[in-house]
Motif scaffolding. Structure first.
Motif, PDB file in Angstrom:
ATOM      1  N   VAL A 251     -28.344  23.800 -14.040  1.00  0.00           N
ATOM      2  CA  VAL A 251     -27.163  24.459 -13.597  1.00  0.00           C
ATOM      3  C   VAL A 251     -26.737  25.480 -14.740  1.00  0.00           C
ATOM      4  O   VAL A 251     -26.003  26.572 -14.261  1.00  0.00           O
ATOM      5  CB  VAL A 251     -26.141  23.334 -13.560  1.00  0.00           C
TER       6      VAL A 251
ATOM      7  N   PRO B   5     -17.468  26.874  -9.237  1.00  0.00           N
ATOM      8  CA  PRO B   5     -18.301  25.837  -8.290  1.00  0.00           C
ATOM      9  C   PRO B   5     -19.557  25.542  -9.253  1.00  0.00           C
ATOM     10  O   PRO B   5     -20.167  24.586  -8.791  1.00  0.00           O
ATOM     11  CB  PRO B   5     -18.638  26.872  -7.140  1.00  0.00           C
ATOM     12  N   LEU B   6     -20.091  26.485 -10.159  1.00  0.00           N
ATOM     13  CA  LEU B   6     -21.123  25.852 -10.949  1.00  0.00           C
ATOM     14  C   LEU B   6     -20.684  25.063 -11.960  1.00  0.00           C
ATOM     15  O   LEU B   6     -21.427  24.010 -12.138  1.00  0.00           O
ATOM     16  CB  LEU B   6     -21.856  27.279 -11.667  1.00  0.00           C
TER      17      LEU B   6
ATOM     18  N   PRO C 163     -13.842  17.662 -10.262  1.00  0.00           N
ATOM     19  CA  PRO C 163     -15.211  17.451 -10.215  1.00  0.00           C
ATOM     20  C   PRO C 163     -15.517  16.183  -9.120  1.00  0.00           C
ATOM     21  O   PRO C 163     -14.660  15.547  -8.893  1.00  0.00           O
ATOM     22  CB  PRO C 163     -15.944  16.984 -11.573  1.00  0.00           C
TER      23      PRO C 163
ATOM     24  N   SER D 286     -29.004  21.658 -18.563  1.00  0.00           N
ATOM     25  CA  SER D 286     -29.431  21.359 -17.302  1.00  0.00           C
ATOM     26  C   SER D 286     -29.870  22.873 -16.706  1.00  0.00           C
ATOM     27  O   SER D 286     -29.403  23.654 -17.079  1.00  0.00           O
ATOM     28  CB  SER D 286     -28.431  20.617 -16.543  1.00  0.00           C
TER      29      SER D 286
ATOM     30  N   PRO E 222     -24.204  18.138 -14.805  1.00  0.00           N
ATOM     31  CA  PRO E 222     -24.441  16.662 -14.430  1.00  0.00           C
ATOM     32  C   PRO E 222     -23.082  15.735 -15.395  1.00  0.00           C
ATOM     33  O   PRO E 222     -22.924  16.084 -16.594  1.00  0.00           O
ATOM     34  CB  PRO E 222     -25.591  16.294 -15.299  1.00  0.00           C
TER      35      PRO E 222
ATOM     36  N   LEU F 273     -18.844  22.700 -11.385  1.00  0.00           N
ATOM     37  CA  LEU F 273     -18.460  21.351 -10.922  1.00  0.00           C
ATOM     38  C   LEU F 273     -19.763  20.542 -10.707  1.00  0.00           C
ATOM     39  O   LEU F 273     -19.672  19.535 -10.413  1.00  0.00           O
ATOM     40  CB  LEU F 273     -17.561  21.576  -9.697  1.00  0.00           C
ATOM     41  N   GLN F 274     -20.853  21.684 -10.727  1.00  0.00           N
ATOM     42  CA  GLN F 274     -22.253  20.730 -10.641  1.00  0.00           C
ATOM     43  C   GLN F 274     -22.805  20.327 -11.879  1.00  0.00           C
ATOM     44  O   GLN F 274     -24.075  19.710 -11.637  1.00  0.00           O
ATOM     45  CB  GLN F 274     -23.037  22.080  -9.860  1.00  0.00           C
TER      46      GLN F 274
ATOM     47  N   GLU G  40     -28.005  28.642 -14.108  1.00  0.00           N
ATOM     48  CA  GLU G  40     -27.261  29.400 -12.952  1.00  0.00           C
ATOM     49  C   GLU G  40     -25.970  30.005 -13.475  1.00  0.00           C
ATOM     50  O   GLU G  40     -25.649  31.098 -13.276  1.00  0.00           O
ATOM     51  CB  GLU G  40     -26.882  28.529 -11.882  1.00  0.00           C
TER      52      GLU G  40
END
Length: 234
Positions: free
Chosen positions: A201, A149-150, A109, A199, A155, A152-153, A204
Motif C-alpha cells: 500500500v 483512500p490509500l 479506518p 507494505s 495494514p 485507510l488501506q 501505491e
C-alpha cells in the motif's frame, strides 16, 4: 469541523514538558476535548525515508470542537499558557515551541477502535507539507481525493487525520509555523507502523504522491510515541 492547536517543540534530547503535569493541567482548559503528547521514536522506522536529524523533542495537539473556544484558551496568559508554564521543565522562550492552528479532517479506518478499545498510548507518523503549493486549491482537492483512500488501506491502521490551514488569534509567545498541510496515521505500536510502511500500500501511496500538483518546501516525516487524554465536556 474541529480546530487543533499544534505546538511543535524545538529539537533536542530532553523533553520540554512533564507529560503527567500537562495532562493534569489540561483538565482546567475550557473546551479542550483531546490532548495528545507526541515524543520521538528512536531508530529507523521508515524503509523509504531516512529518519530526520532534527525531530522535534515533542509535539502537542490540543483539539477543540470549534475555533472560538480555542482562541479563548489562547489568550495571553490564558488557560493554555498557564498549563504550559505549569508543566514546562524550563522557562518558556519564544522558540521553545512553534504554534499553528489547523482544521481537522478525520477519516475512519475499517479497524478503527471502538470507545471500549481506546488506548492512551499509540504510535503516530506525523507529516508536514511546508509548501507553498502553486495552487493550494488544486493541491488540496487532488490530495484529499487520492491519498486518504490509500491511507485507510494501510495494514492495522487505527486513525487517519489531515489538517489544513486555519487562521486564528493567539496570545502565546511562540513563533508561528506555516505548514500548508499536516497529516497523521496512527498504529498500536512502532512495529505495526514499520510493517505498514513496508507494505505494498505504501508503494501505491508513493506513486500517488508523485502525481500531486507542484509545491515547494520540505515534507518531514516523524515517527512518534503518542499519549492521549480524552477530556470530558466542561
Amino acid at each position: 469541523m474541529q480546530a487543533c492547536l499544534f505546538l511543535i517543540g524545538q529539537s533536542g534530547p530532553e523533553p520540554l514538558v512533564d507529560v503527567q503535569a500537562l495532562q493534569r493541567a489540561a483538565t482546567g482548559i475550557d473546551g479542550l476535548r483531546r490532548l495528545i503528547v507526541h515524543e520521538p521514536v528512536s531508530g529507523q522506522i521508515d524503509p523509504r525515508i531516512a529518519a530526520p536529524d532534527d525531530a522535534p523533542s515533542c509535539v502537542l495537539q490540543c483539539y477543540f470542537d470549534e475555533l472560538a473556544p480555542l482562541e479563548a484558551a489562547l489568550r495571553s496568559d490564558g488557560a493554555i499558557h498557564s498549563a504550559l508554564r505549569t508543566a514546562a521543565r524550563a522557562e518558556l522562550q519564544r522558540d521553545t515551541f512553534r504554534q499553528q492552528i489547523m482544521a481537522v479532517r478525520k477519516f475512519t479506518p475499517p479497524a478503527a477502535p471502538t470507545e471500549d478499545e481506546q488506548r492512551t498510548q499509540r504510535c503516530t507518523y506525523l507529516v508536514a507539507y511546508e509548501g507553498p503549493a502553486e495552487d493550494l486549491n488544486a493541491w488540496l482537492k487532488h490530495y484529499l481525493q487520492g491519498h486518504p483512500p490509500l491511507m485507510l488501506q494501510l495494514p492495522a491502521i487505527r486513525e487517519v487525520e489531515i489538517y489544513s490551514c486555519l487562521d486564528g488569534t493567539s496570545g502565546l509567545p511562540f513563533v508561528r509555523a506555516q505548514a500548508m498541510q499536516r497529516n497523521k496515521v496512527v498504529f498500536d505500536d512502532p512495529g505495526a507502523l514499520a510493517n505498514a510502511l513496508a507494505s505494498p500500500v505504501r508503494d501505491e501511496m508513493r506513486r500517488d504522491f508523485h502525481t500531486l500538483p507542484p509545491y515547494q518546501g520540505a515534507a518531514p516525516h516523524f515517527a512518534m510515541h503518542s499519549k492521549c487524554v480524552n477530556l470530558a465536556t466542561h
